[in-house]
Design an enzyme around this catalytic site. Structure first.
Site, short mmCIF file in Angstrom:
data_model
loop_
_atom_site.label_atom_id
_atom_site.label_comp_id
_atom_site.label_asym_id
_atom_site.label_seq_id
_atom_site.Cartn_x
_atom_site.Cartn_y
_atom_site.Cartn_z
N ASP A 87 9.58 45.76 3.85
CA ASP A 87 8.14 45.81 4.15
C ASP A 87 7.35 46.29 2.93
O ASP A 87 6.54 47.22 3.02
CB ASP A 87 7.87 46.75 5.34
CG ASP A 87 8.79 46.49 6.51
OD1 ASP A 87 9.13 45.32 6.75
OD2 ASP A 87 9.17 47.47 7.18
N GLU A 94 3.70 39.56 13.28
CA GLU A 94 3.54 40.92 12.75
C GLU A 94 3.31 40.87 11.25
O GLU A 94 3.29 39.79 10.63
CB GLU A 94 4.77 41.77 13.07
CG GLU A 94 6.05 41.31 12.38
CD GLU A 94 7.28 42.13 12.77
OE1 GLU A 94 7.20 42.90 13.75
OE2 GLU A 94 8.31 41.99 12.09
N HIS A 153 11.37 16.91 -10.81
CA HIS A 153 12.46 15.97 -10.63
C HIS A 153 12.24 15.20 -9.34
O HIS A 153 11.77 15.73 -8.34
CB HIS A 153 13.82 16.67 -10.63
CG HIS A 153 13.99 17.74 -9.60
ND1 HIS A 153 14.35 17.46 -8.30
CD2 HIS A 153 13.85 19.08 -9.67
CE1 HIS A 153 14.44 18.59 -7.61
NE2 HIS A 153 14.13 19.59 -8.42
N ASP A 213 10.31 21.44 -6.65
CA ASP A 213 10.73 20.33 -7.52
C ASP A 213 10.12 20.44 -8.91
O ASP A 213 10.60 19.80 -9.85
CB ASP A 213 10.32 18.99 -6.90
CG ASP A 213 11.25 18.53 -5.79
OD1 ASP A 213 12.22 19.25 -5.48
OD2 ASP A 213 11.01 17.44 -5.24
N ASP A 217 2.07 14.00 -25.93
CA ASP A 217 2.99 13.74 -24.81
C ASP A 217 4.15 14.74 -24.79
O ASP A 217 4.82 14.89 -23.77
CB ASP A 217 3.56 12.33 -24.90
CG ASP A 217 2.54 11.25 -24.59
OD1 ASP A 217 1.45 11.60 -24.12
OD2 ASP A 217 2.85 10.06 -24.81
#
Length: 482
Positions: free
Chosen positions: A49, A225, A365, A381, A476
């Protein structure tokens, strides 16, 4: 005539700008507003918690349930990671008899109007399940050394099982949210909200926001909760925990407009599926009871939660001490909603890599082929752990977040995500030199370990390892860590 002249002038300016930029020059994405942050999990063993609060004094303050359920502890550090080794101080101990004498659960620490407040739940020595909410008030700059006074029970509509109080401010109004058993319902706890007249007193009639009715909210126990609130733009999101505190524990979420009446249940919409749940692939079970904090640079939202590293528990999960505190970055979708992804594997947390010249596209991917894509789903991913290179010698490797043991590697100069087979050939093809971004030094470029001069780049949105010659090539091959 004047209108035509203006149009002609604008056309000439556009043509001149094109000449200055040059043919084929790549577009440039802005450096991300929320750069990558990484942490090493877990932050704290045997601490459930968890609540982490970043204060204006430059410290993070951490408190959590201890497995003995007998005291309230605090740590502080200037970094989130620093909390893992910070000294821990007990600021309050359960009563030897009567109320506040058993089951000391789920403390949260807040700073309100110049004083510290800790909210917690406790049972009684005469009835350990008579769980109610209580508040402590601390005076002093440092809560670890502050003077603490009990402000008593936080009273609600009923004298019934109640816990997990949290407080927050939206549009200048302070609220309390919590979980409580509604005597008219056949469940364990539902979620409630009310305005506050002071830090330990609610005002008005509490509103019930959610009760456990969906199948994933009622496994083992019927539970809503552990509410926690985060605001992003014009919306507020309240996460909460559901089901039993074993591997079925998970997070749900309510959504409302930040300008709505948050005490009106109609203002909130419940997600139909969990937003964060067990991931067997990463060996993380029963993630829940979360809170939120922010990164050290203030630019990333951080999810704080507990889970276990194993599924099977002997006996009552409440008697199993091994819930531990963990953190990971929250990502935000284009529509402004949070994407928590999956509870990531232990160790360093993953990051995402966005394209320099396509700002909304990330390396991901898909059927094991690496590419860049926008609006990636599932989020994991597009998450990779940057680890020490499999080939060593100052290299790095990028491990899939949702397929641990699988790495970005090149074969036939195409980039795939594949499982490490332990060979030197795989290690060489899955290792890269991390370089300053070729199109922007604030970014990153990855040079192949075994093919010097060849870099990971996208072409037609697919990743490959190529030699570079033009400014477009270099764009790129440049990415930003997020």
């Amino acid at each position: 005539m004047r209108r035509n002249a203006v149009r002609l002038l604008l056309a000439m300016l556009v043509a001149l700008a094109a000449c200055l930029v040059g043919p084929g020059s790549p577009a440039q994405a802005a450096v991300p507003d929320s750069p990558a942050v990484t942490y090493t999990n877990p932050i704290a063993e045997k601490r459930a918690d968890p609540h982490i609060f970043k204060h204006t004094d430059g410290y993070y303050y951490f408190t959590a349930t201890v497995p003995e359920y007998d005291r309230i502890v605090l740590r502080r550090a200037t970094t989130i990671q620093g909390l893992s080794t910070a000294a821990e101080v007990t600021i309050w101990t359960k009563h030897t008899s009567g109320v506040m004498g058993a089951h000391i659960w789920a403390p949260e620490i807040h700073f309100i109007d110049g004083k510290w407040y800790v909210y917690f739940a406790a049972g009684s020595t005469s009835d350990v399940w008579a769980i109610r909410m209580y508040a402590l008030e601390g005076t002093g700059a440092n809560p670890l050394t502050a003077s603490w006074a009990e402000k008593g029970q936080i009273k609600t509509t009923w004298e019934s099982f109640s816990l997990d109080a949290t407080t927050f401010v939206v549009n200048g109004v302070r609220y309390l949210a919590w979980a409580q058993a509604n005597p008219s319902e056949d469940n364990n706890t539902s979620l409630f909200i009310a305005r506050m007249s002071n830090p330990w007193t609610i005002s008005g009639t509490p509103a019930e926001l959610s009760q456990p009715t969906l199948s994933w909210e009622t496994v083992g126990y019927k539970v809503n909760e552990g509410p926690a609130l985060i605001q992003h733009g014009s919306k507020v999101f309240m996460t909460y925990s559901a089901s039993a505190t074993d591997a079925n524990y998970c997070l749900g979420m309510l959504t409302a407009s930040a300008t709505a009446d948050l005490t009106n249940p109609a203002s909130w919409t419940k997600s139909s599926t969990p937003v964060f749940q067990t991931s067997a692939a990463t060996s993380q079970y029963g993630p829940g009871h979360n809170s939120f904090t922010v990164s050290e640079d203030g630019k990333s939202d951080i999810l704080v939660y507990h889970d276990r590293s194993y599924k099977d528990i002997t006996g009552d999960p409440l008697n199993d001490p091994n819930r531990r505190t963990r953190v990971q970055k929250v990502y935000w979708k284009a529509d402004g909603t949070p994407d928590f992804g999956i509870p990531v594997a232990d160790g360093v947390t993953p990051q995402r890599l966005s394209s320099y010249n396509f700002a909304d596209r990330f390396i991901r991917h898909w059927e094991y082929r690496a590419r860049i894509e926008a609006n990636v789903s599932p989020l994991a991913d597009s998450q990779f752990r940057v680890v020490t290179g499999l080939a060593g010698t100052g290299t790095v490797s990028l491990e899939s977040a949702n397929f641990p043991g699988y790495f970005l590697r090149h074969k036939n100069f195409e980039v795939w995500v594949e499982k490490n087979d332990g060979t030197s050939a795989f290690a060489s093809s899955a290792s890269f030199y991390r370089r300053a971004g070729l199109a922007d030094s604030a970014g990153i470029s990855y040079e192949s370990y075994n093919y010097a001069g060849r870099y990971v780049r996208h072409y037609n949105y697919l990743l490959s390892v190529q030699a570079l010659s033009t400014s477009t090539d270099r764009a790129d091959a440049t990415f930003y860590a997020q």
